[in-house]
Motif scaffolding. Structure first.
Motif, PDB file in Angstrom:
ATOM      1  N   ARG A 130       0.834  -1.211   0.000  1.00 52.35           N
ATOM      2  CA  ARG A 130       0.000   0.000   0.000  1.00 52.35           C
ATOM      3  C   ARG A 130       0.863   1.253   0.000  1.00 52.35           C
ATOM      4  O   ARG A 130       0.545   2.240  -0.659  1.00 52.35           O
ATOM      5  N   VAL A 131       1.941   1.216   0.762  1.00 55.13           N
ATOM      6  CA  VAL A 131       2.863   2.351   0.810  1.00 55.13           C
ATOM      7  C   VAL A 131       3.471   2.584  -0.567  1.00 55.13           C
ATOM      8  O   VAL A 131       3.558   3.725  -1.046  1.00 55.13           O
ATOM      9  N   ALA A 132       3.890   1.519  -1.235  1.00 58.61           N
ATOM     10  CA  ALA A 132       4.472   1.647  -2.571  1.00 58.61           C
ATOM     11  C   ALA A 132       3.457   2.202  -3.564  1.00 58.61           C
ATOM     12  O   ALA A 132       3.783   3.071  -4.391  1.00 58.61           O
ATOM     13  N   GLU A 133       2.220   1.732  -3.487  1.00 63.06           N
ATOM     14  CA  GLU A 133       1.175   2.226  -4.393  1.00 63.06           C
ATOM     15  C   GLU A 133       0.887   3.699  -4.136  1.00 63.06           C
ATOM     16  O   GLU A 133       0.721   4.489  -5.079  1.00 63.06           O
ATOM     17  N   ALA A 134       0.834   4.106  -2.875  1.00 65.50           N
ATOM     18  CA  ALA A 134       0.590   5.518  -2.553  1.00 65.50           C
ATOM     19  C   ALA A 134       1.744   6.389  -3.052  1.00 65.50           C
ATOM     20  O   ALA A 134       1.524   7.492  -3.563  1.00 65.50           O
ATOM     21  N   THR A 135       2.963   5.899  -2.923  1.00 68.28           N
ATOM     22  CA  THR A 135       4.123   6.643  -3.417  1.00 68.28           C
ATOM     23  C   THR A 135       4.042   6.807  -4.926  1.00 68.28           C
ATOM     24  O   THR A 135       4.289   7.908  -5.453  1.00 68.28           O
ATOM     25  N   ASN A 136       3.704   5.739  -5.636  1.00 68.75           N
ATOM     26  CA  ASN A 136       3.573   5.823  -7.095  1.00 68.75           C
ATOM     27  C   ASN A 136       2.477   6.792  -7.506  1.00 68.75           C
ATOM     28  O   ASN A 136       2.654   7.588  -8.429  1.00 68.75           O
ATOM     29  N   ARG A 137       1.355   6.736  -6.834  1.00 65.02           N
ATOM     30  CA  ARG A 137       0.251   7.635  -7.202  1.00 65.02           C
ATOM     31  C   ARG A 137       0.603   9.085  -6.924  1.00 65.02           C
ATOM     32  O   ARG A 137       0.221   9.975  -7.683  1.00 65.02           O
ATOM     33  N   ARG A 138       1.312   9.336  -5.832  1.00 65.50           N
ATOM     34  CA  ARG A 138       1.722  10.719  -5.548  1.00 65.50           C
ATOM     35  C   ARG A 138       2.714  11.207  -6.600  1.00 65.50           C
ATOM     36  O   ARG A 138       2.692  12.363  -7.009  1.00 65.50           O
ATOM     37  N   PHE A 139       3.592  10.341  -7.046  1.00 63.48           N
ATOM     38  CA  PHE A 139       4.603  10.741  -8.023  1.00 63.48           C
ATOM     39  C   PHE A 139       4.010  10.901  -9.418  1.00 63.48           C
ATOM     40  O   PHE A 139       4.254  11.901 -10.094  1.00 63.48           O
ATOM     41  N   PHE A 140       3.237   9.915  -9.854  1.00 66.92           N
ATOM     42  CA  PHE A 140       2.716   9.927 -11.218  1.00 66.92           C
ATOM     43  C   PHE A 140       1.406  10.684 -11.360  1.00 66.92           C
ATOM     44  O   PHE A 140       0.977  10.969 -12.466  1.00 66.92           O
ATOM     45  N   GLY A 141       0.735  10.976 -10.275  1.00 64.63           N
ATOM     46  CA  GLY A 141      -0.554  11.654 -10.343  1.00 64.63           C
ATOM     47  C   GLY A 141      -1.653  10.665 -10.669  1.00 64.63           C
ATOM     48  O   GLY A 141      -1.500   9.455 -10.502  1.00 64.63           O
ATOM     49  N   ASP A 142      -2.760  11.173 -11.165  1.00 68.32           N
ATOM     50  CA  ASP A 142      -3.898  10.303 -11.447  1.00 68.32           C
ATOM     51  C   ASP A 142      -3.787   9.611 -12.806  1.00 68.32           C
ATOM     52  O   ASP A 142      -4.606   8.775 -13.154  1.00 68.32           O
ATOM     53  N   GLY A 143      -2.800   9.973 -13.602  1.00 72.38           N
ATOM     54  CA  GLY A 143      -2.590   9.312 -14.886  1.00 72.38           C
ATOM     55  C   GLY A 143      -3.497   9.806 -15.990  1.00 72.38           C
ATOM     56  O   GLY A 143      -3.534   9.228 -17.076  1.00 72.38           O
ATOM     57  N   LYS A 144      -4.229  10.881 -15.779  1.00 70.86           N
ATOM     58  CA  LYS A 144      -5.167  11.374 -16.780  1.00 70.86           C
ATOM     59  C   LYS A 144      -4.585  12.495 -17.634  1.00 70.86           C
ATOM     60  O   LYS A 144      -5.254  13.013 -18.498  1.00 70.86           O
TER      61      LYS A 144
END
Length: 89
Positions: free
Chosen positions: A63-77
């Protein structure tokens, strides 16, 4: 009298089993969204996952890794917009 003793013994064993089963590792309460909203907690857990992953568990560290990726990459839109002119090297 014998039936009462058997019943009491069964009740004690069942209660002990129930209590011991509740002593397992607690489920992580941090969701990906809550970690994204709290950067300090995310930073702390990232450090702990690097050093103590076995103690924290794979589920929380994932979960920590996924949250880090989402914060870095944004929502991807956000679409990719290449420059109109090629860069000169």
């Amino acid at each position: 009298m014998r039936k009462l003793q058997n019943f009491t013994a069964t009740l004690v064993v069942a209660s002990a089993a129930l209590l011991l089963s509740a002593c397992g590792n607690p489920q992580p309460t941090d969701t990906v969204e809550s970690l994204m909203a709290d950067p300090e907690r995310l930073k702390l857990l990232r450090e702990q996952c690097k050093t103590e992953r076995t103690r924290l568990g794979d589920e929380l560290c994932d979960r920590v890794a996924e949250a880090t990726n989402r914060r870095f990459f944004g929502d991807g839109k956000v679409p990719y917009n290449p420059p109109k002119e090629s860069p000169k090297f």
